[in-house]
Design a protein around this motif. Structure first.
Motif, PDB file in Angstrom:
ATOM      1  N   LEU A 199       1.204  -1.193  -0.625  1.00 29.08           N
ATOM      2  CA  LEU A 199       0.110   0.325   0.029  1.00 29.08           C
ATOM      3  C   LEU A 199       0.746   0.932   0.278  1.00 29.08           C
ATOM      4  CD1 LEU A 199      -2.858  -1.303   2.775  1.00 29.08           C
ATOM      5  CD2 LEU A 199      -2.083  -1.514   0.582  1.00 29.08           C
ATOM      6  N   ASP A 200       0.972   2.106  -0.728  1.00 29.91           N
ATOM      7  CA  ASP A 200       1.432   3.262  -1.436  1.00 29.91           C
ATOM      8  C   ASP A 200       0.788   4.480  -1.130  1.00 29.91           C
ATOM      9  OD1 ASP A 200       3.462   4.915  -1.476  1.00 29.91           O
ATOM     10  OD2 ASP A 200       2.774   4.499  -4.127  1.00 29.91           O
ATOM     11  N   GLY A 201       0.665   4.820   0.147  1.00 31.44           N
ATOM     12  CA  GLY A 201      -0.301   6.098   0.716  1.00 31.44           C
ATOM     13  C   GLY A 201      -1.528   5.969   0.060  1.00 31.44           C
ATOM     14  N   VAL A 202      -2.396   4.753   0.730  1.00 35.21           N
ATOM     15  CA  VAL A 202      -3.836   4.815   1.417  1.00 35.21           C
ATOM     16  C   VAL A 202      -4.029   4.925   1.833  1.00 35.21           C
ATOM     17  CG1 VAL A 202      -5.623   3.190   0.812  1.00 35.21           C
ATOM     18  CG2 VAL A 202      -3.414   2.439  -0.666  1.00 35.21           C
ATOM     19  N   GLN A 203      -4.581   6.523   2.098  1.00 35.18           N
ATOM     20  CA  GLN A 203      -4.747   7.607   3.204  1.00 35.18           C
ATOM     21  C   GLN A 203      -5.556   7.175   4.042  1.00 35.18           C
ATOM     22  OE1 GLN A 203      -4.323  11.220   1.988  1.00 35.18           O
ATOM     23  NE2 GLN A 203      -1.896  10.820   1.762  1.00 35.18           N
ATOM     24  N   ASP A 204      -7.263   6.594   3.390  1.00 36.02           N
ATOM     25  CA  ASP A 204      -8.324   6.438   4.150  1.00 36.02           C
ATOM     26  C   ASP A 204      -8.609   4.761   4.955  1.00 36.02           C
ATOM     27  OD1 ASP A 204     -11.126   4.872   4.373  1.00 36.02           O
ATOM     28  OD2 ASP A 204     -11.245   7.319   4.331  1.00 36.02           O
ATOM     29  N   PRO A 205      -8.261   5.280   5.638  1.00 38.05           N
ATOM     30  CA  PRO A 205      -8.539   4.025   6.999  1.00 38.05           C
ATOM     31  C   PRO A 205      -9.445   3.053   6.237  1.00 38.05           C
ATOM     32  CG  PRO A 205      -8.749   5.846   8.372  1.00 38.05           C
ATOM     33  CD  PRO A 205      -8.924   6.340   6.736  1.00 38.05           C
ATOM     34  N   GLY A 206     -10.346   3.562   6.240  1.00 34.61           N
ATOM     35  CA  GLY A 206     -11.952   2.337   5.440  1.00 34.61           C
ATOM     36  C   GLY A 206     -10.665   1.690   4.442  1.00 34.61           C
ATOM     37  N   ASN A 207     -10.977   2.718   3.543  1.00 34.57           N
ATOM     38  CA  ASN A 207      -9.926   1.643   2.363  1.00 34.57           C
ATOM     39  C   ASN A 207      -8.767   0.287   2.324  1.00 34.57           C
ATOM     40  OD1 ASN A 207     -11.875   2.964   0.497  1.00 34.57           O
ATOM     41  ND2 ASN A 207     -10.140   4.421   0.018  1.00 34.57           N
ATOM     42  N   VAL A 208      -7.889   1.001   4.143  1.00 36.29           N
ATOM     43  CA  VAL A 208      -7.119   0.370   3.972  1.00 36.29           C
ATOM     44  C   VAL A 208      -7.697  -1.042   4.759  1.00 36.29           C
ATOM     45  CG1 VAL A 208      -4.900  -0.218   6.170  1.00 36.29           C
ATOM     46  CG2 VAL A 208      -5.076   1.846   4.630  1.00 36.29           C
ATOM     47  N   GLY A 209      -8.500  -1.095   5.775  1.00 42.39           N
ATOM     48  CA  GLY A 209      -9.140  -2.378   6.126  1.00 42.39           C
ATOM     49  C   GLY A 209      -9.313  -3.125   5.571  1.00 42.39           C
ATOM     50  N   ALA A 210     -10.831  -2.991   3.958  1.00 42.15           N
ATOM     51  CA  ALA A 210     -11.516  -2.996   3.387  1.00 42.15           C
ATOM     52  C   ALA A 210      -9.864  -4.029   2.228  1.00 42.15           C
ATOM     53  CB  ALA A 210     -12.036  -2.505   2.233  1.00 42.15           C
ATOM     54  N   LEU A 211      -8.479  -3.093   1.630  1.00 42.92           N
ATOM     55  CA  LEU A 211      -7.763  -4.261   1.125  1.00 42.92           C
ATOM     56  C   LEU A 211      -7.528  -5.264   2.077  1.00 42.92           C
ATOM     57  CD1 LEU A 211      -6.536  -1.149  -0.487  1.00 42.92           C
ATOM     58  CD2 LEU A 211      -7.163  -2.270  -1.759  1.00 42.92           C
ATOM     59  N   VAL A 212      -7.060  -5.761   3.320  1.00 41.98           N
ATOM     60  CA  VAL A 212      -6.581  -6.316   3.733  1.00 41.98           C
ATOM     61  C   VAL A 212      -7.853  -7.086   4.252  1.00 41.98           C
ATOM     62  CG1 VAL A 212      -6.372  -6.454   6.423  1.00 41.98           C
ATOM     63  CG2 VAL A 212      -5.105  -4.383   5.654  1.00 41.98           C
ATOM     64  N   ARG A 213      -8.947  -6.870   4.408  1.00 42.88           N
ATOM     65  CA  ARG A 213      -9.858  -7.686   4.217  1.00 42.88           C
ATOM     66  C   ARG A 213      -9.891  -8.996   2.582  1.00 42.88           C
ATOM     67  NH1 ARG A 213     -16.053  -6.764   5.236  1.00 42.88           N
ATOM     68  NH2 ARG A 213     -17.051  -8.427   4.423  1.00 42.88           N
ATOM     69  N   THR A 214      -9.501  -8.262   1.614  1.00 41.65           N
ATOM     70  CA  THR A 214      -9.644  -9.408   1.069  1.00 41.65           C
ATOM     71  C   THR A 214      -8.818  -9.240   0.471  1.00 41.65           C
ATOM     72  OG1 THR A 214     -11.317  -6.550  -0.020  1.00 41.65           O
ATOM     73  CG2 THR A 214      -9.605  -8.286  -1.850  1.00 41.65           C
ATOM     74  N   ALA A 215      -7.278  -8.651   1.097  1.00 40.06           N
ATOM     75  CA  ALA A 215      -5.961  -9.288   0.762  1.00 40.06           C
ATOM     76  C   ALA A 215      -6.020 -11.281   1.263  1.00 40.06           C
ATOM     77  CB  ALA A 215      -5.117  -8.614   1.701  1.00 40.06           C
ATOM     78  N   ALA A 216      -6.463 -11.067   2.800  1.00 39.81           N
ATOM     79  CA  ALA A 216      -7.089 -12.228   3.931  1.00 39.81           C
ATOM     80  C   ALA A 216      -8.131 -13.398   3.486  1.00 39.81           C
ATOM     81  CB  ALA A 216      -7.437 -11.851   5.328  1.00 39.81           C
ATOM     82  N   TRP A 217      -8.696 -12.357   1.757  1.00 38.72           N
ATOM     83  CA  TRP A 217     -10.100 -13.559   1.449  1.00 38.72           C
ATOM     84  C   TRP A 217      -8.978 -14.140   0.248  1.00 38.72           C
ATOM     85  CZ3 TRP A 217     -14.694 -15.542   2.733  1.00 38.72           C
ATOM     86  CH2 TRP A 217     -15.281 -16.056   1.748  1.00 38.72           C
ATOM     87  N   PHE A 218      -8.541 -13.443  -0.205  1.00 38.27           N
ATOM     88  CA  PHE A 218      -7.674 -14.528  -1.427  1.00 38.27           C
ATOM     89  C   PHE A 218      -6.924 -14.542  -1.371  1.00 38.27           C
ATOM     90  CE2 PHE A 218     -10.758 -11.573  -3.371  1.00 38.27           C
ATOM     91  CZ  PHE A 218     -11.423 -12.339  -4.067  1.00 38.27           C
ATOM     92  N   GLY A 219      -6.171 -14.993  -0.005  1.00 36.01           N
ATOM     93  CA  GLY A 219      -4.669 -16.072   0.880  1.00 36.01           C
ATOM     94  C   GLY A 219      -3.790 -15.205   0.756  1.00 36.01           C
TER      95      GLY A 219
END
Length: 350
Positions: A199-219
Protein backbone atom coordinates in the motif's frame (compact mmCIF):
# COMPACT_ATOMS: atom_id res chain seq x y z
CA UNK A 1 -6.44 -3.05 32.96
CA UNK A 2 -6.82 -4.90 36.25
CA UNK A 3 -8.38 -1.78 37.79
CA UNK A 4 -11.47 -2.11 35.60
CA UNK A 5 -13.19 -4.98 37.39
CA UNK A 6 -16.82 -5.78 37.93
CA UNK A 7 -18.07 -8.71 35.86
CA UNK A 8 -18.36 -12.01 37.71
CA UNK A 9 -17.69 -14.74 35.17
CA UNK A 10 -18.46 -18.32 36.16
CA UNK A 11 -17.84 -20.85 33.46
CA UNK A 12 -17.70 -24.59 33.79
CA UNK A 13 -17.63 -27.40 31.27
CA UNK A 14 -20.19 -30.13 31.52
CA UNK A 15 -21.71 -32.86 29.40
CA UNK A 16 -25.33 -33.28 28.42
CA UNK A 17 -28.19 -30.82 28.46
CA UNK A 18 -30.17 -29.29 31.25
CA UNK A 19 -33.46 -31.04 31.73
CA UNK A 20 -35.52 -33.41 33.80
CA UNK A 21 -37.74 -32.66 36.72
CA UNK A 22 -35.01 -32.57 39.35
CA UNK A 23 -32.49 -29.78 39.94
CA UNK A 24 -28.75 -30.07 39.67
CA UNK A 25 -26.21 -27.66 41.07
CA UNK A 26 -22.64 -26.90 40.13
CA UNK A 27 -20.43 -24.65 42.20
CA UNK A 28 -17.24 -23.27 40.68
CA UNK A 29 -14.72 -20.57 41.42
CA UNK A 30 -15.41 -17.29 39.69
CA UNK A 31 -11.73 -16.83 38.93
CA UNK A 32 -12.30 -13.80 36.73
CA UNK A 33 -14.27 -11.94 39.35
CA UNK A 34 -12.43 -9.94 42.01
CA UNK A 35 -9.35 -12.10 41.91
CA UNK A 36 -11.25 -15.32 42.64
CA UNK A 37 -12.85 -14.04 45.87
CA UNK A 38 -16.32 -15.12 44.78
CA UNK A 39 -17.99 -18.38 43.92
CA UNK A 40 -20.99 -18.88 41.71
CA UNK A 41 -23.79 -21.39 42.20
CA UNK A 42 -25.45 -22.34 38.93
CA UNK A 43 -28.85 -23.95 39.35
CA UNK A 44 -30.02 -26.09 36.45
CA UNK A 45 -33.59 -27.18 35.97
CA UNK A 46 -36.16 -27.88 33.29
CA UNK A 47 -37.27 -24.26 33.36
CA UNK A 48 -36.52 -22.17 30.26
CA UNK A 49 -34.33 -19.85 32.34
CA UNK A 50 -31.79 -20.65 35.02
CA UNK A 51 -30.64 -18.67 38.00
CA UNK A 52 -27.07 -17.60 38.48
CA UNK A 53 -26.39 -16.47 42.03
CA UNK A 54 -23.07 -15.02 43.15
CA UNK A 55 -21.90 -15.33 46.75
CA UNK A 56 -18.86 -13.84 48.39
CA UNK A 57 -16.82 -16.12 50.56
CA UNK A 58 -17.95 -14.13 53.56
CA UNK A 59 -21.46 -15.40 52.84
CA UNK A 60 -23.07 -12.27 51.46
CA UNK A 61 -25.46 -12.85 48.58
CA UNK A 62 -24.90 -11.15 45.28
CA UNK A 63 -27.49 -10.23 42.71
CA UNK A 64 -29.38 -13.10 41.09
CA UNK A 65 -30.59 -12.82 37.52
CA UNK A 66 -32.21 -14.91 34.81
CA UNK A 67 -29.76 -16.44 32.35
CA UNK A 68 -30.91 -17.72 28.93
CA UNK A 69 -30.86 -21.49 28.89
CA UNK A 70 -28.89 -21.67 25.64
CA UNK A 71 -25.88 -20.43 27.57
CA UNK A 72 -26.03 -23.58 29.67
CA UNK A 73 -27.15 -26.17 27.14
CA UNK A 74 -24.57 -28.10 25.15
CA UNK A 75 -21.03 -29.05 25.96
CA UNK A 76 -20.34 -26.29 28.44
CA UNK A 77 -21.77 -23.73 30.77
CA UNK A 78 -21.40 -20.56 28.75
CA UNK A 79 -20.21 -17.46 30.52
CA UNK A 80 -22.71 -16.78 33.28
CA UNK A 81 -22.55 -13.10 34.05
CA UNK A 82 -23.33 -12.08 37.61
CA UNK A 83 -22.95 -8.79 39.43
CA UNK A 84 -21.01 -9.58 42.59
CA UNK A 85 -19.12 -7.53 43.59
CA UNK A 86 -20.53 -4.33 42.07
CA UNK A 87 -18.65 -2.79 39.15
CA UNK A 88 -15.67 -0.75 40.22
CA UNK A 89 -15.55 2.93 39.39
CA UNK A 90 -13.53 3.75 36.29
CA UNK A 91 -11.37 6.77 36.88
CA UNK A 92 -11.05 9.62 34.45
CA UNK A 93 -7.39 8.79 33.97
CA UNK A 94 -8.23 5.20 32.99
CA UNK A 95 -10.77 6.44 30.47
CA UNK A 96 -8.25 8.93 29.13
CA UNK A 97 -5.56 6.25 28.71
CA UNK A 98 -7.92 3.95 26.84
CA UNK A 99 -9.38 6.71 24.69
CA UNK A 100 -5.85 7.76 23.71
CA UNK A 101 -5.54 4.50 21.78
CA UNK A 102 -7.76 5.99 19.09
CA UNK A 103 -4.69 8.10 18.16
CA UNK A 104 -1.78 6.66 16.23
CA UNK A 105 0.91 8.21 18.45
CA UNK A 106 -0.48 6.57 21.58
CA UNK A 107 -0.84 3.23 19.79
CA UNK A 108 2.81 3.33 18.75
CA UNK A 109 4.00 4.39 22.22
CA UNK A 110 2.07 1.69 24.07
CA UNK A 111 2.06 -1.04 21.43
CA UNK A 112 -1.69 -1.50 21.95
CA UNK A 113 -4.82 -0.86 19.93
CA UNK A 114 -8.60 -1.11 20.25
CA UNK A 115 -10.89 -3.72 18.74
CA UNK A 116 -14.48 -2.47 18.70
CA UNK A 117 -17.77 -4.24 18.15
CA UNK A 118 -19.06 -7.74 18.75
CA UNK A 119 -18.15 -9.13 15.33
CA UNK A 120 -14.61 -7.75 15.47
CA UNK A 121 -13.99 -9.04 19.00
CA UNK A 122 -15.47 -12.43 18.04
CA UNK A 123 -13.07 -12.65 15.10
CA UNK A 124 -10.16 -11.76 17.39
CA UNK A 125 -11.06 -14.45 19.92
CA UNK A 126 -11.57 -17.07 17.22
CA UNK A 127 -8.17 -16.23 15.73
CA UNK A 128 -6.44 -16.43 19.14
CA UNK A 129 -5.40 -12.80 18.74
CA UNK A 130 -3.19 -11.26 21.44
CA UNK A 131 -5.98 -9.69 23.49
CA UNK A 132 -5.17 -8.27 26.90
CA UNK A 133 -8.62 -7.24 28.06
CA UNK A 134 -12.26 -7.28 27.00
CA UNK A 135 -14.58 -4.54 28.27
CA UNK A 136 -18.33 -5.09 28.25
CA UNK A 137 -21.33 -3.11 29.39
CA UNK A 138 -24.00 -4.60 31.63
CA UNK A 139 -26.54 -4.15 28.83
CA UNK A 140 -24.43 -6.11 26.34
CA UNK A 141 -23.85 -8.88 28.88
CA UNK A 142 -27.33 -10.23 28.11
CA UNK A 143 -26.29 -11.16 24.56
CA UNK A 144 -25.73 -14.96 24.28
CA UNK A 145 -23.04 -14.37 21.63
CA UNK A 146 -21.08 -12.31 24.12
CA UNK A 147 -21.46 -15.02 26.74
CA UNK A 148 -19.95 -17.60 24.42
CA UNK A 149 -17.19 -15.19 23.45
CA UNK A 150 -16.25 -14.54 27.08
CA UNK A 151 -16.14 -18.28 27.74
CA UNK A 152 -13.55 -18.72 24.98
CA UNK A 153 -11.14 -15.87 25.68
CA UNK A 154 -8.14 -15.97 27.98
CA UNK A 155 -8.13 -12.18 28.27
CA UNK A 156 -9.28 -10.42 31.42
CA UNK A 157 -12.94 -9.43 31.21
CA UNK A 158 -14.28 -6.33 32.94
CA UNK A 159 -17.51 -4.36 33.07
CA UNK A 160 -17.73 -0.71 32.26
CA UNK A 161 -20.56 1.79 32.13
CA UNK A 162 -22.09 2.24 28.68
CA UNK A 163 -21.43 5.98 28.70
CA UNK A 164 -17.75 5.37 29.49
CA UNK A 165 -17.39 2.82 26.70
CA UNK A 166 -18.83 5.39 24.30
CA UNK A 167 -16.14 7.84 25.43
CA UNK A 168 -13.35 5.33 24.80
CA UNK A 169 -14.29 3.95 21.41
CA UNK A 170 -14.24 5.49 17.97
CA UNK A 171 -17.44 3.93 16.60
CA UNK A 172 -20.52 6.12 16.33
CA UNK A 173 -22.69 3.48 17.97
CA UNK A 174 -21.14 1.15 20.53
CA UNK A 175 -22.21 -2.48 20.58
CA UNK A 176 -21.30 -2.72 24.23
CA UNK A 177 -18.02 -4.57 23.82
CA UNK A 178 -14.45 -3.48 23.19
CA UNK A 179 -11.09 -5.26 23.46
CA UNK A 180 -7.52 -4.09 23.93
CA UNK A 181 -4.95 -5.96 21.83
CA UNK A 182 -1.18 -5.97 21.55
CA UNK A 183 0.18 -4.60 18.29
CA UNK A 184 0.51 -7.04 15.39
CA UNK A 185 2.20 -4.66 12.93
CA UNK A 186 5.91 -5.26 12.41
CA UNK A 187 8.54 -2.73 11.48
CA UNK A 188 11.03 -5.37 10.35
CA UNK A 189 11.00 -7.35 7.13
CA UNK A 190 13.07 -10.38 8.02
CA UNK A 191 10.73 -12.56 5.99
CA UNK A 192 8.48 -11.58 3.10
CA UNK A 193 6.13 -14.26 1.86
CA UNK A 194 4.47 -13.96 -1.54
CA UNK A 195 1.87 -13.18 -2.64
CA UNK A 196 2.05 -9.68 -1.19
CA UNK A 197 -0.04 -6.53 -1.22
CA UNK A 198 1.82 -3.22 -0.91
CA UNK A 199 0.00 0.00 0.00
CA UNK A 200 1.58 3.19 -1.31
CA UNK A 201 0.02 6.15 0.51
CA UNK A 202 -3.51 4.75 0.90
CA UNK A 203 -4.75 7.33 3.36
CA UNK A 204 -8.31 6.37 4.22
CA UNK A 205 -8.36 3.84 7.10
CA UNK A 206 -11.63 2.36 5.82
CA UNK A 207 -9.97 1.58 2.48
CA UNK A 208 -6.92 0.16 4.26
CA UNK A 209 -9.09 -2.15 6.35
CA UNK A 210 -11.13 -3.23 3.32
CA UNK A 211 -7.95 -4.04 1.39
CA UNK A 212 -6.63 -6.10 4.30
CA UNK A 213 -9.96 -7.96 4.43
CA UNK A 214 -9.84 -8.71 0.69
CA UNK A 215 -6.18 -9.72 0.87
CA UNK A 216 -6.95 -12.21 3.63
CA UNK A 217 -9.89 -13.62 1.64
CA UNK A 218 -7.73 -14.33 -1.42
CA UNK A 219 -4.85 -15.83 0.54
CA UNK A 220 -2.31 -13.01 0.40
CA UNK A 221 0.33 -13.69 3.02
CA UNK A 222 1.78 -10.24 3.69
CA UNK A 223 0.48 -6.66 3.52
CA UNK A 224 3.02 -3.83 3.73
CA UNK A 225 2.18 -0.14 4.06
CA UNK A 226 4.45 2.87 3.93
CA UNK A 227 4.28 5.64 6.52
CA UNK A 228 1.97 7.66 4.26
CA UNK A 229 -0.59 4.85 4.50
CA UNK A 230 -3.22 4.94 7.24
CA UNK A 231 -2.44 2.91 10.35
CA UNK A 232 -3.55 -0.74 10.06
CA UNK A 233 -4.50 -0.62 13.75
CA UNK A 234 -6.66 2.50 13.71
CA UNK A 235 -10.18 1.73 14.97
CA UNK A 236 -11.79 2.30 11.56
CA UNK A 237 -9.25 0.12 9.75
CA UNK A 238 -9.66 -2.68 12.28
CA UNK A 239 -13.45 -2.58 11.92
CA UNK A 240 -13.25 -2.50 8.12
CA UNK A 241 -10.86 -5.48 8.06
CA UNK A 242 -13.61 -7.65 9.60
CA UNK A 243 -11.05 -9.97 11.17
CA UNK A 244 -8.63 -9.94 8.24
CA UNK A 245 -6.05 -8.17 10.39
CA UNK A 246 -5.45 -11.49 12.20
CA UNK A 247 -5.03 -13.54 8.98
CA UNK A 248 -2.16 -11.74 7.26
CA UNK A 249 1.29 -10.55 8.30
CA UNK A 250 1.33 -6.75 8.53
CA UNK A 251 4.35 -4.48 8.24
CA UNK A 252 4.91 -0.72 8.15
CA UNK A 253 8.00 0.79 6.50
CA UNK A 254 9.25 4.31 5.74
CA UNK A 255 9.34 3.65 1.99
CA UNK A 256 8.27 0.85 -0.33
CA UNK A 257 11.20 1.23 -2.74
CA UNK A 258 13.68 -0.80 -0.63
CA UNK A 259 10.99 -3.46 -0.18
CA UNK A 260 10.51 -3.65 -3.95
CA UNK A 261 14.26 -4.06 -4.35
CA UNK A 262 14.34 -6.96 -1.90
CA UNK A 263 11.42 -8.60 -3.62
CA UNK A 264 13.14 -8.32 -7.00
CA UNK A 265 16.25 -9.98 -5.57
CA UNK A 266 14.05 -12.82 -4.29
CA UNK A 267 12.46 -13.33 -7.69
CA UNK A 268 9.11 -11.75 -6.79
CA UNK A 269 7.58 -9.69 -9.60
CA UNK A 270 5.91 -6.45 -8.56
CA UNK A 271 3.00 -4.84 -10.39
CA UNK A 272 1.48 -1.42 -9.87
CA UNK A 273 -2.19 -0.55 -10.28
CA UNK A 274 -2.37 2.37 -12.69
CA UNK A 275 -4.60 3.81 -15.41
CA UNK A 276 -2.19 2.55 -18.06
CA UNK A 277 -0.47 -0.76 -18.71
CA UNK A 278 -1.79 -4.29 -19.11
CA UNK A 279 -5.56 -4.74 -19.04
CA UNK A 280 -6.72 -6.85 -16.11
CA UNK A 281 -8.33 -9.31 -18.53
CA UNK A 282 -4.89 -10.10 -19.99
CA UNK A 283 -3.02 -10.03 -16.69
CA UNK A 284 -1.61 -13.20 -15.15
CA UNK A 285 1.17 -12.45 -12.67
CA UNK A 286 1.30 -15.82 -10.88
CA UNK A 287 1.49 -16.44 -7.14
CA UNK A 288 5.09 -15.25 -6.75
CA UNK A 289 4.15 -11.63 -7.22
CA UNK A 290 3.29 -8.41 -5.41
CA UNK A 291 0.59 -5.85 -6.19
CA UNK A 292 1.07 -2.18 -5.32
CA UNK A 293 -2.02 -0.01 -4.75
CA UNK A 294 -1.57 3.77 -4.73
CA UNK A 295 -3.35 6.58 -2.94
CA UNK A 296 -6.96 7.51 -3.55
CA UNK A 297 -6.13 10.98 -4.87
CA UNK A 298 -2.82 10.59 -6.67
CA UNK A 299 -2.30 6.92 -7.44
CA UNK A 300 1.19 5.51 -7.18
CA UNK A 301 3.86 7.79 -5.73
CA UNK A 302 6.51 9.09 -8.17
CA UNK A 303 9.24 7.02 -6.43
CA UNK A 304 7.33 3.74 -6.69
CA UNK A 305 6.10 4.48 -10.21
CA UNK A 306 9.64 5.30 -11.38
CA UNK A 307 11.00 2.09 -9.83
CA UNK A 308 8.37 -0.04 -11.52
CA UNK A 309 8.87 1.70 -14.88
CA UNK A 310 12.58 0.81 -14.87
CA UNK A 311 12.00 -2.91 -14.36
CA UNK A 312 12.38 -5.21 -17.37
CA UNK A 313 10.67 -5.31 -19.71
CA UNK A 314 10.71 -1.54 -19.33
CA UNK A 315 7.36 0.10 -18.74
CA UNK A 316 5.35 -3.13 -18.56
CA UNK A 317 4.83 -3.49 -14.80
CA UNK A 318 1.46 -1.77 -14.62
CA UNK A 319 -2.06 -3.16 -14.69
CA UNK A 320 -5.35 -1.32 -15.13
CA UNK A 321 -9.08 -2.03 -15.05
CA UNK A 322 -10.84 -0.75 -18.18
CA UNK A 323 -14.22 0.94 -17.87
CA UNK A 324 -17.03 1.15 -20.42
CA UNK A 325 -16.18 0.89 -24.09
CA UNK A 326 -15.96 4.14 -25.99
CA UNK A 327 -14.23 6.16 -23.30
CA UNK A 328 -14.35 6.95 -19.61
CA UNK A 329 -17.58 8.22 -18.02
CA UNK A 330 -17.46 12.00 -17.71
CA UNK A 331 -18.29 12.13 -13.99
CA UNK A 332 -16.01 9.33 -12.76
CA UNK A 333 -12.23 9.55 -12.71
CA UNK A 334 -11.38 6.15 -11.30
CA UNK A 335 -12.51 3.27 -9.14
CA UNK A 336 -12.29 3.41 -5.36
CA UNK A 337 -8.93 1.92 -4.36
CA UNK A 338 -10.51 -0.83 -2.25
CA UNK A 339 -12.84 -1.80 -5.10
CA UNK A 340 -10.00 -1.76 -7.62
CA UNK A 341 -7.87 -3.87 -5.29
CA UNK A 342 -10.67 -6.41 -4.95
CA UNK A 343 -11.07 -6.70 -8.74
CA UNK A 344 -7.34 -7.15 -9.25
CA UNK A 345 -6.90 -9.66 -6.42
CA UNK A 346 -9.86 -11.68 -7.68
CA UNK A 347 -8.31 -11.86 -11.17
CA UNK A 348 -4.88 -12.61 -9.72
CA UNK A 349 -5.66 -15.20 -7.06
CA UNK A 350 -9.36 -16.03 -7.33
Amino acid sequence: MSRLKGVCMASRRTGGRAGGTGRQEAVGSASKCDGGKSTARIVRSAAPFHLCEAFTREGGAGVAGAVPSDLIHGAYFGAILCTSPPAAHVTRQQLKDLAALTRSRARREHGRFLVEGLRSVEAAVQASAPLEAVLVTAEAADDPRLGRLVAQTDAEVHTIAARDLERIGDARTSQGVLAVARSVVRDDLDSLEAPLLLLDGVQDPGNVGALVRTAAWFGIRTVVGDTATADFESPKAVRASMGGIWDVALARVPSLVPVLGRLAEAGVTAWGADLGGTSVGEWGPGASAALVMGSEAHGLSPEVSDWLRRQPPVGSRFVFIPGVEGGQPRGVESLNVAVAGAVLMSRWLG
